[in-house]
Design a protein around this motif. Sequence first.
Motif, PDB file in Angstrom:
ATOM      1  N   GLU A 225       0.777  -1.266  -0.198  1.00 17.35           N
ATOM      2  CA  GLU A 225      -0.058   0.068  -0.067  1.00 17.35           C
ATOM      3  C   GLU A 225       1.027   1.246  -0.086  1.00 17.35           C
ATOM      4  OE1 GLU A 225       1.131  -0.874   3.968  1.00 17.35           O
ATOM      5  OE2 GLU A 225       0.255  -2.092   2.280  1.00 17.35           O
ATOM      6  N   ARG A 226       2.046   1.058   0.543  1.00 15.21           N
ATOM      7  CA  ARG A 226       2.914   2.112   0.342  1.00 15.21           C
ATOM      8  C   ARG A 226       3.782   2.641  -0.869  1.00 15.21           C
ATOM      9  NH1 ARG A 226       6.482   1.882   4.986  1.00 15.21           N
ATOM     10  NH2 ARG A 226       7.222   4.096   4.461  1.00 15.21           N
ATOM     11  N   VAL A 227       3.782   1.590  -1.813  1.00 15.45           N
ATOM     12  CA  VAL A 227       4.819   1.609  -2.950  1.00 15.45           C
ATOM     13  C   VAL A 227       4.488   2.785  -3.754  1.00 15.45           C
ATOM     14  CG1 VAL A 227       5.487   0.501  -4.938  1.00 15.45           C
ATOM     15  CG2 VAL A 227       5.472  -0.959  -2.880  1.00 15.45           C
ATOM     16  N   PRO A 228       2.878   3.002  -4.011  1.00 18.59           N
ATOM     17  CA  PRO A 228       3.052   4.378  -4.904  1.00 18.59           C
ATOM     18  C   PRO A 228       3.288   5.532  -4.490  1.00 18.59           C
ATOM     19  CG  PRO A 228       0.865   2.802  -4.899  1.00 18.59           C
ATOM     20  CD  PRO A 228       1.867   2.366  -3.805  1.00 18.59           C
ATOM     21  N   GLU A 229       3.435   5.765  -3.098  1.00 18.09           N
ATOM     22  CA  GLU A 229       3.709   6.843  -2.257  1.00 18.09           C
ATOM     23  C   GLU A 229       5.172   7.043  -2.354  1.00 18.09           C
ATOM     24  OE1 GLU A 229       3.968   8.028   2.371  1.00 18.09           O
ATOM     25  OE2 GLU A 229       2.677   6.570   1.883  1.00 18.09           O
ATOM     26  N   THR A 230       6.036   5.689  -2.379  1.00 21.53           N
ATOM     27  CA  THR A 230       7.289   5.737  -2.240  1.00 21.53           C
ATOM     28  C   THR A 230       7.961   6.223  -3.605  1.00 21.53           C
ATOM     29  OG1 THR A 230       7.418   4.104  -0.479  1.00 21.53           O
ATOM     30  CG2 THR A 230       9.346   4.375  -1.783  1.00 21.53           C
ATOM     31  N   ILE A 234      10.268   9.513  -4.644  1.00 28.72           N
ATOM     32  CA  ILE A 234      11.389   9.375  -5.700  1.00 28.72           C
ATOM     33  C   ILE A 234      11.461  10.536  -6.668  1.00 28.72           C
ATOM     34  CG2 ILE A 234      12.813   7.902  -7.272  1.00 28.72           C
ATOM     35  CD1 ILE A 234      12.000   5.442  -5.250  1.00 28.72           C
ATOM     36  N   VAL A 235      10.470  10.264  -7.327  1.00 31.03           N
ATOM     37  CA  VAL A 235      10.182  11.330  -8.529  1.00 31.03           C
ATOM     38  C   VAL A 235      10.304  12.689  -8.339  1.00 31.03           C
ATOM     39  CG1 VAL A 235       8.907  11.961 -10.798  1.00 31.03           C
ATOM     40  CG2 VAL A 235       9.141   9.700 -10.139  1.00 31.03           C
ATOM     41  N   ARG A 236       9.512  13.091  -7.062  1.00 33.87           N
ATOM     42  CA  ARG A 236       9.472  14.573  -6.712  1.00 33.87           C
ATOM     43  C   ARG A 236      10.851  15.065  -6.087  1.00 33.87           C
ATOM     44  NH1 ARG A 236       5.032  17.291  -5.517  1.00 33.87           N
ATOM     45  NH2 ARG A 236       5.884  17.980  -3.583  1.00 33.87           N
ATOM     46  N   LEU A 307      13.948   0.480  -2.370  1.00 32.73           N
ATOM     47  CA  LEU A 307      12.550  -0.017  -2.048  1.00 32.73           C
ATOM     48  C   LEU A 307      12.681  -0.360  -0.556  1.00 32.73           C
ATOM     49  CD1 LEU A 307      10.361  -0.911  -5.038  1.00 32.73           C
ATOM     50  CD2 LEU A 307      10.324   1.218  -4.129  1.00 32.73           C
ATOM     51  N   ILE A 308      13.738  -1.331  -0.336  1.00 30.57           N
ATOM     52  CA  ILE A 308      13.918  -1.833   0.953  1.00 30.57           C
ATOM     53  C   ILE A 308      14.123  -0.725   2.124  1.00 30.57           C
ATOM     54  CG2 ILE A 308      15.645  -3.461   2.307  1.00 30.57           C
ATOM     55  CD1 ILE A 308      15.752  -4.938   0.096  1.00 30.57           C
ATOM     56  N   ILE A 309      14.958   0.175   1.519  1.00 27.16           N
ATOM     57  CA  ILE A 309      15.547   1.475   2.603  1.00 27.16           C
ATOM     58  C   ILE A 309      14.310   2.271   2.810  1.00 27.16           C
ATOM     59  CG2 ILE A 309      16.829   3.423   2.690  1.00 27.16           C
ATOM     60  CD1 ILE A 309      19.037   1.618   1.180  1.00 27.16           C
ATOM     61  N   LEU A 310      13.635   2.655   1.619  1.00 27.54           N
ATOM     62  CA  LEU A 310      12.446   3.811   1.839  1.00 27.54           C
ATOM     63  C   LEU A 310      11.239   3.167   2.418  1.00 27.54           C
ATOM     64  CD1 LEU A 310      13.276   5.562  -1.835  1.00 27.54           C
ATOM     65  CD2 LEU A 310      14.043   6.282   0.623  1.00 27.54           C
TER      66      LEU A 310
END
Length: 488
Positions: A225-230, A234-236, A307-310
Motif C-alpha cells: 500500500e505504500r509503494v505508490p507513495e514511495t 523518488i520522482v518528486r 525500496l527496501i530502504i525507503l
Amino acid sequence: MLDILNDLIWSKLLIVMLVGLGLYFTIRSGFVQFRYFGSMFRIFGQAFKRKPGQLSSFQALMLSVAGRVGAGNIAGVAVAIMLGGPGAVFWMWVVALVGMATSYFECSLAQLYKRREADGSYRGGPAFYILHGLRQRWMAVLFSVLLLVTFGFGFNALQSFTVASSLHDTFGVPTYISGVALAVIMGVIIFGGIRRIASIADVLVPIMAFTYIGMALVVIGLNIERVPETLTLIVRSAFGLESAFAGGIGAAIIMGVKRGLFSNEAGLGSAPNVAAVAEVKHPSAQGIVQSLSVFIDTLLVCTSTALIILLSGVYSPEAAEVAGVVLTQTALAAIVGEWDRVFISLALMLFVFTTLIYNYYLGENALGFFSTRRALIQGYRALVIALVLWGSLQDLGTVFAFADLTMGLLAIVNLVALALLFKTGLRLMRDYDAQVRAGIEQPVLDARDYADLDIDHSAWPAAPTQASEMPATGTALQNETPDRCFTE
C-alpha cells in the motif's frame, strides 16, 4: 585536490557526457535498447551455446553482471540516498535507461575489434577498438592504465572493505579474518584463469541476483500500500520538490549519476572487456545481451535496495551516522526481522566475491595489452590478493575518492572513443537490423563487408550461405572494396 577534481568531473563534465551521449545514441539508433528489449530474452536463450574452449554469450553476460551487481547495489544505493536523497534513485534509472544504448554500442564495437589469441580464445575491449578503430595508441595505453588502476586495485580494495564491514557488523567477525578468507579464495580462483572465473560466475550470479530480488519482492508485498507513495517520493525528490531531503536536485543528480555509473558501468568501458571474449555470430547480438545486464543491475537490483530502504521507515536525512551497507541491513531487519542482517551479509559476500573476480579479470586484461609475460601476470595476481587483504583493514575515504577520480577519467576516455566510433557502431546495427528484416533468425557478421576496417578476420570466419545470399545493406555496399580477397 581529489575533492576538487571529482567535483569538476562529476558535477559538470560526466553528467553532460553520460546522459547527453546516452540520449544521442538512443535517438540516433532509433531507441535500439527498447526496440530489441523483447529480443534480449530470445537471444539470451540462444546464449548458452558455445564451442569447446570458448566462453558462451551467456557466460560473458553472467561475468559482466557479476561485476555490475556488487557492493554498489547494496552499499552504493544506500550512500546515494543518504547524500542525494530519494531522488538520486530516479537519476540512477535515467543513467541506466540511456546507458543501455551506450552499453549496446561499446560491447558491439568490442566484439567487432576483438583479437584471437594463440590458444583460440579472444581478447578485446575499449583499448582494442581505440587502437584498431581510431588508430590512437597513446589513448589505448591511457585507457589500459586507468582500467588497471581503477578495477585491478582501487575497486578491489573497496569491495573487500565493504564485505568485511558487513560481516563485522552482523557477526562480529574481525575484519582481518574476513580479509584473509577473501584473499585465500581469490587466490584459488584467479590462478585458474578466465574459464574457471566464468564457470564460477555463471552459477553464483543467477542465484544471488534473483534471491536478492525475491527478498525485495517480499518487502514490497508486505508494504504494497505504500509503494505508490514511495515511487512518488523518488520522482518528486529528483526534481527538488521535497526540500526535506538532502541537498535538493543538484545533490540528487550528482549522486544518482555517480552511483549509477559505479553500479551499472554503462559507458565506463569495463563490460566490453568481457563482452569481447564471447563466441557470437554477430557483434550486435552481444551488444543486445549486454544491454540486459544494465537493466538487471539498476532497474531490478538497485531499485530493490532503494525500496527496501525507503519502505522500512529507518531512513531519515538526519541519520547520517547510519550509512552504506549498515543502512540497508538495518532497513531490511526493521521489516522482516533481525535474521535478515545475516541474509544481507551473505548476499553481499556473494556479490562482492564475484565482483572481486570480475575486477581482477579487467585488470589482467588491461595488463595483457602491454605484455603477456607470465611473471608479470603472476606478480599482478599476488598484488591483487594483497590489496584485497589490505582493503579489509582500512578506512577507505581517500581510496574511495581516488577510485571515483580514476573511474571518471576512465569513463571520459571511453565515451570520447565511442563518440568517434559511433558511425561504425551504427553500421553494425544496420547490418544486424537488415538481416533481422530479411527473416534471418541469427544474423551473422560477414567480415568481407568490413574490409576497410582493421578487424581480425580469423575471429570472424566467412559467413554461411544464408548470410551471403541475403540482400546487402546500404552501409555495407558503401564501404565495400572491389579487391576483397579472403580465404574460406
